[in-house]
Design an enzyme around this catalytic site. Structure first.
Site, PDB file in Angstrom:
ATOM      1  CB  ALA A 256      70.782  71.108  14.288  1.00  0.00           C
ATOM      2  CD  GLU A 292      67.774  70.267  16.148  1.00  0.00           C
ATOM      3  OE1 GLU A 292      67.773  70.231  17.404  1.00  0.00           O
ATOM      4  OE2 GLU A 292      68.055  69.273  15.452  1.00  0.00           O
TER       5      GLU A 292
END
Length: 838
Positions: A256, A292
């Site tokens: 990610a 994230e």
């Protein structure tokens, strides 16, 4: 101080998704602290048509020179420009590449057709592939992004859409909100058939996926809202963007990327299907989403002033990724999984001479790869865990809030963090953190017992006593003693245990042992980043007894056998000593020690010479057979989630070692699966792996059929992993060729990583790699490295000299995957020595 710094970018791009080209114009506002005659920007794989500088309200042409060797363009102003604000305008064109870096192309399938989209991936220095810029984390600026796209295409960027205006030629001009001040690597835009869903609780949170897939983002969307709420509460700073998109991208090399306000994910790390996603996949999905979102503060709000300080981003995101998951799902026993997934892997990596400090020297190009990630992410997070244990949860949080508040929208170095912790904790944090962050490796604490005194000695722990013949590292001459926050738990017959804490900052230290203590355990809860060697066999036996009756915590039961196995790998203990110690785990039921024992037994089996594998297999069959007898081969509704994760991990390994219950279950369940029966996703991959082991020809044919029809990434990856478990050498060769030709580029490495752990075919994998070297080198660099690090340490056994000679010649001609090759060769030497000692 830089003479010229960026202030603001106005960037307009027109992508062509038919020919995969784009044109663009950037207007860059800069600030000059003194008179300047030109500026140098980063630019790579772009063609610049014109460049001009604003003078008296008008743009005047500039001369410019492309310098490919340094990935820069040197712009010469018509005359010297006075200090103050400058505006440069550049027209350029580029290619939407297929490298999964910069501005690149991706595809999804719909009704048998491949439909294109285009997205960006800029970390660490690929923004220069999309527009001329100051491409360094310290060069923060604000950005206005405009995309001119085809009618019907959806455009996404960091900010929310401000306007979406039709153009005369069947296109639309989409303009986005101005971003906060940020680094270029956090910029994002994407164009394609994105489909959105909104969160019902927080209107800022959305998910985007390909058509027909967005409903599978509901779990990720819900957890994203929770993670955002947790971070705002814990860090005491509101999220500064007006929206936070979670975006599933079909083709993605990394897991990610934390682009501010527009976070991108591999599809398997955002999309969830309860009928196809395993519990391990679900937990990994949540952990990555949390990771994230933590980055929106650590990395985005406060950024590293240079790539050498990348740990300030990744260590915190890794640590809090687990912390957020634990907050919402304590039943997942996340901190046990942290020790297994982060601390253990960091120690295995850092025990090599081919290692480096968390704060990497140099720093201009610290590439995130298979060599650096375990240090920057895993070790860094583990050191944070150690520090939190030392200063306490309250001081830890206070230090972080102070750090983020003081340096918001700015760039920092390591000392800024230490100063904040020191202010909050009133302890010598700076000296301790500098000690751990700036030197490589970690200590081995040797414990010698004499009457009522423990003599503790610390030295660097390495598997080898000297660098391997191919190492690029030297024996360190004068490593400083580590400042170890040492904990010792003393146990008594008729009273509760007592824990003592000391700062162990000398090569040798004496520790008074209570005369009434019947046993003692060093490194309580395994929060310290060090290994322990008990010289007293009696002391180890007593700890074995406490393990057997479960007086010790699961973390401590894990740590005892994990340290002992590390000493086997180091050559200080015999494998027989480790196997004998396992007799203290006959009724072990905790995830962490069980999964570790499984991994250690399987590695021992892989490393052992063929004629000595059976003895290890016999121990393994007893271990796996008893374990599967207790937990069963099929999940039950009321069992802990960690049992599901454990079972998913061990069934194939148990079958390889000849455990009858695993083999018979896997073979029968695979036949049912091929007949169309449904199967719990927590055993489906394992069943396919056993099917490949038992009936290679049938399994290979069925895998190919399934890969043609599956549209779900998690399932696709599981099938490719099972492909690597084919035990027939001839069919395995066909499967390898199939993977190179048919597997998506983002997933080509998966079967080869599995083949490297498949004892039936490891002996042919080396020659196959050499014969297909050009194809492997065409992999994305990160994925090529994953093949190298999994294959070389095992498949090189028995041909060590040949392998070393090959890579010495290889590295003399090219520098592809150099760091990973060197550390993998060192692991090969470690495995070779272990094989000889068995």
């Amino acid at each position: 101080m830089n003479t010229i710094t960026p202030v603001h970018y106005r960037l307009c791009l027109t992508p062509d998704l038919t020919h995969f080209l784009f044109s663009g114009q950037v207007e860059l506002q800069m600030e000059a602290t003194e008179a300047v005659s030109g500026v140098t920007l980063n630019s790579l794989e772009l063609a610049l048509w014109q460049c001009s500088v604003k003078k008296n309200g008008n743009y005047e042409p500039c001369r410019f020179t492309m310098i490919p060797q340094t990935e820069t363009v040197a712009i010469e102003f018509p005359q010297q420009m006075a200090p103050g604000h400058l505006w440069v305008q550049i027209d350029f064109v580029g290619r939407i590449n297929n490298k999964m870096a910069g501005f690149y192309q991706s595809y999804y399938r719909q009704n048998g057709n491949r439909i294109p989209l285009a997205v960006t991936q800029f970390e660490e220095s690929a923004a220069r592939m999309a527009f001329p810029c100051f491409d360094h984390p310290s060069q923060k600026a604000t950005f206005d992004i405009t995309l001119v796209v085809r009618e019907g295409d959806v455009a996404i960027s960091n900010g929310a859409v401000l306007s979406n205006v039709p153009e005369a030629d069947g296109k639309r001009r989409v303009r986005f909100e101005t971003t906060p001040k940020m680094s270029t690597y956090l910029l994002f835009w994407g164009i394609g058939d994105f489909e959105f869903i909104d969160n019902n609780i927080d209107a800022r949170v959305r998910a985007a996926a390909m058509p027909g897939q967005s409903h599978k983002a509901l779990l990720g969307l819900d957890f994203g809202e929770k993670a955002l709420r947790y971070c705002e509460d814990y860090f005491k700073i509101p999220y500064p963007m007006s929206k936070m998109d979670l975006i599933a991208v079909p083709d993605f090399a990394f897991g990610a990327m934390e682009n501010w306000g527009a976070i991108t994910f591999r599809e398997n790390l955002l999309l969830f299907d309860p009928d196809k996603t395993s519990q391990a996949g679900k937990e990994r999905l949540c952990e990555v989403i949390a990771h994230e979102i933590v980055h929106q503060w650590f990395g985005n709000l406060v950024s590293p002033s240079d790539w050498r300080y990348l740990w300030l981003n990744e260590s915190f995101a890794t640590y809090f990724g687990y912390g957020v998951v634990h907050h919402y799902f304590p039943e997942w026993e996340t901190w046990q999984q942290f020790l297994y997934g982060q601390t253990a892997s960091a120690m295995a990596r850092d025990a090599l001479f081919e290692t480096f400090p968390i704060e990497i020297p140099g720093g201009e190009h610290v590439v995130i790869n298979a060599a650096t990630a375990p240090i920057i992410y895993n070790k860094g997070a583990s050191i944070l865990n150690q520090m939190k244990g030392y200063i306490g949860a309250e001081g830890f949080q206070k230090g972080l809030v102070h750090y983020l508040s003081k340096h918001a929208y700015d760039c920092t170095e390591s000392h800024h963090l230490w100063e904040s912790f020191e202010k909050a904790a009133e302890k010598p944090i700076s000296a301790m953190m500098q000690n751990w962050i700036e030197q490589p490796g970690f200590p081995l604490v040797t414990v010698k017992e004499t009457e009522n005194t423990l003599t503790l000695t610390q030295e660097r722990f390495t598997y080898l006593t000297e660098p391997s013949p191919v190492a690029d590292a030297e024996v360190p001459v004068s490593l400083r003693p580590w400042m170890i926050p040492l904990t010792v738990e003393m146990f008594f017959d008729n009273s509760p245990p007592v824990v003592r804490k000391v700062l162990f900052d000398q090569p040798v230290m004496s520790f008074d042992l209570d005369p009434a203590a019947v046993a003692y355990k060093v490194n309580v809860g395994q929060t310290g980043f060090y290994r322990v060697d008990y010289l007293s066999s009696t002391a180890l036996q007593k700890l074995g007894d406490l393990t057997e009756n479960k007086t010790l915590s699961p973390e401590d039961r894990w740590g005892l056998q994990e340290d002992l196995f590390a000493l086997v790998r180091k050559g200080q203990k015999a494998l027989g000593d480790y196997l004998s110690f396992l007799k203290h785990y006959p009724r072990e039921d905790a995830f962490l020690p069980l999964i570790s024992i499984s991994e250690n037994l399987y590695l021992s089996y892989l490393v052992a010479p063929a004629e000595k594998r059976q003895a290890i297999a016999d121990v393994g069959k007893d271990f796996y057979g008893a374990l599967l007898g207790r937990i069963g081969c099929l999940p039950t509704a009321d069992e802990p989630s960690t049992t599901r994760v454990l079972r998913d991990n061990i069934i194939y390994k148990a079958a390889v070692l000849g455990t009858n219950v695993a083999l018979s279950f896997g073979v029968d369940a695979f036949k049912d699966l091929m007949s169309g029966a449904s199967l719990d996703p927590d055993v489906k991959k394992s069943v396919m792996q056993v099917g490949a082991l038992a009936d290679a020809k049938t399994a290979f044919s069925w895998f190919k059929e399934q890969l043609e029809i599956t549209e779900f990434e998690h399932e696709r990856m599981s099938i490719l992993a099972a492909l690597g478990c084919i035990a027939d050498k001839g069919i395995a060769g066909e499967a390898m060729a199939y993977a190179l030709e048919k597997a998506p580029s983002r997933n080509q490495h998966i079967p080869f990583v599995a083949f490297a752990q498949n004892p039936a075919v490891t002996e042919i994998l080396w020659d196959w790699y050499v014969d297909h070297l050009t194809a492997f080198e065409a992999f994305h660099p990160l994925l090529y490295e994953r093949v190298i690090e999994s294959m070389l340490p095992i498949c090189g056994l028995g041909r060590e000299e040949k392998v070393v000679d090959f890579f010495n010649a290889y590295l003399s001609e090219k520098k592809k995957a150099e760091a990973v090759i060197r550390l993998s060769l060192e692991r090969l030497i470690v495995n070779q020595r272990m094989r000889k000692a068995i």
